[in-house]
Scaffold this motif. Sequence first.
Motif, PDB file in Angstrom:
ATOM      1  N   PHE A  84       6.455   4.627  -2.820  1.00  0.00           N
ATOM      2  CA  PHE A  84       7.073   3.247  -2.386  1.00  0.00           C
ATOM      3  C   PHE A  84       6.131   2.133  -3.582  1.00  0.00           C
ATOM      4  N   LYS A  85       6.621   1.465  -3.750  1.00  0.00           N
ATOM      5  CA  LYS A  85       6.929   0.635  -4.898  1.00  0.00           C
ATOM      6  C   LYS A  85       4.666   0.430  -5.792  1.00  0.00           C
TER       7      LYS A  85
ATOM      8  N   THR B 182      -6.879   0.146  -9.499  1.00  0.00           N
ATOM      9  CA  THR B 182      -5.260  -0.037  -8.879  1.00  0.00           C
ATOM     10  C   THR B 182      -4.696   1.130  -9.164  1.00  0.00           C
ATOM     11  N   GLN B 183      -4.871   2.172 -10.595  1.00  0.00           N
ATOM     12  CA  GLN B 183      -4.260   3.758 -11.025  1.00  0.00           C
ATOM     13  C   GLN B 183      -4.520   4.551  -9.543  1.00  0.00           C
TER      14      GLN B 183
ATOM     15  N   VAL C 294      -1.720   6.830  -4.943  1.00  0.00           N
ATOM     16  CA  VAL C 294      -1.283   6.996  -3.258  1.00  0.00           C
ATOM     17  C   VAL C 294       0.125   6.931  -3.293  1.00  0.00           C
ATOM     18  N   LEU C 295      -0.009   5.301  -3.468  1.00  0.00           N
ATOM     19  CA  LEU C 295       1.438   4.618  -2.962  1.00  0.00           C
ATOM     20  C   LEU C 295       2.528   5.570  -3.716  1.00  0.00           C
ATOM     21  N   ASN C 296       2.743   6.375  -4.979  1.00  0.00           N
ATOM     22  CA  ASN C 296       3.318   7.124  -5.431  1.00  0.00           C
ATOM     23  C   ASN C 296       3.881   8.212  -4.982  1.00  0.00           C
TER      24      ASN C 296
END
Length: 113
Positions: free
Chosen positions: A90-91, A78-79, A84-86
């Motif tokens: 993205f949320k 998850t981290q 990647v999302l960061n």
Amino acid sequence: MIAKLTIVFLTATVLFGQKSELKNVKVLPFKKKRELVNYMKIVSKELGVKCSFCHIPNDYSSDKKANKTVAREMILMTQNANSVLNNLNFKQVSCWTCHRGNRIPDRRPQEKS
Ligand code: HEC
Ligand code: HEC
């Protein structure tokens, strides 16, 4: 004098106690037990389980339960996803994103047996 020494001793005990409050925390960023336990309550809800799903009730630092060691890998996954999302602005995702209150995430209908 004795009173002052007692206070110094007690303060040292409290500070030292806080430092070693968490014994076996390898991937989560928390330093305080209260913050870590708040996170654990959220995780339990996101998976629809009790603490004992991952923990031996009298020894939370033990890694004896396989669900706990799997959960540690899931936290890492998850981290990684969140870094990647960061970068994409993205949320963030959480256990809930996949688990939705279930121990095992729901599968597509054609994959179910
Ligand atoms: C899905 C599995 C899972 C559930 C459910 C869970 N935990 Fe945890 N817990 C973990 C993992 C994994 C760690 C270690 C995290 C790490 O290494 O960074 C941990 C660490 C801890 C620690 C730190 C122990 C130490 O000093 O090393 C405490 C305290 C704790 N959990 C309490 C709880 C409580 C209270 C609940 C219920 C509200 C709970 N946990 C529910 C997986 C779980
Ligand atoms: C990207 C999706 C995804 C995310 C996010 C995710 N998981 Fe999982 N998790 C899975 C999948 C898929 C399985 C395997 C289920 C199976 O056996 O089919 C699984 C299995 C597990 C298991 C083993 C359950 C069992 O009964 O064997 C634990 C424990 C677990 N996840 C904890 C967590 C925790 C804690 C988080 C949040 C930190 C998390 N997961 C986030 C997809 C995810």
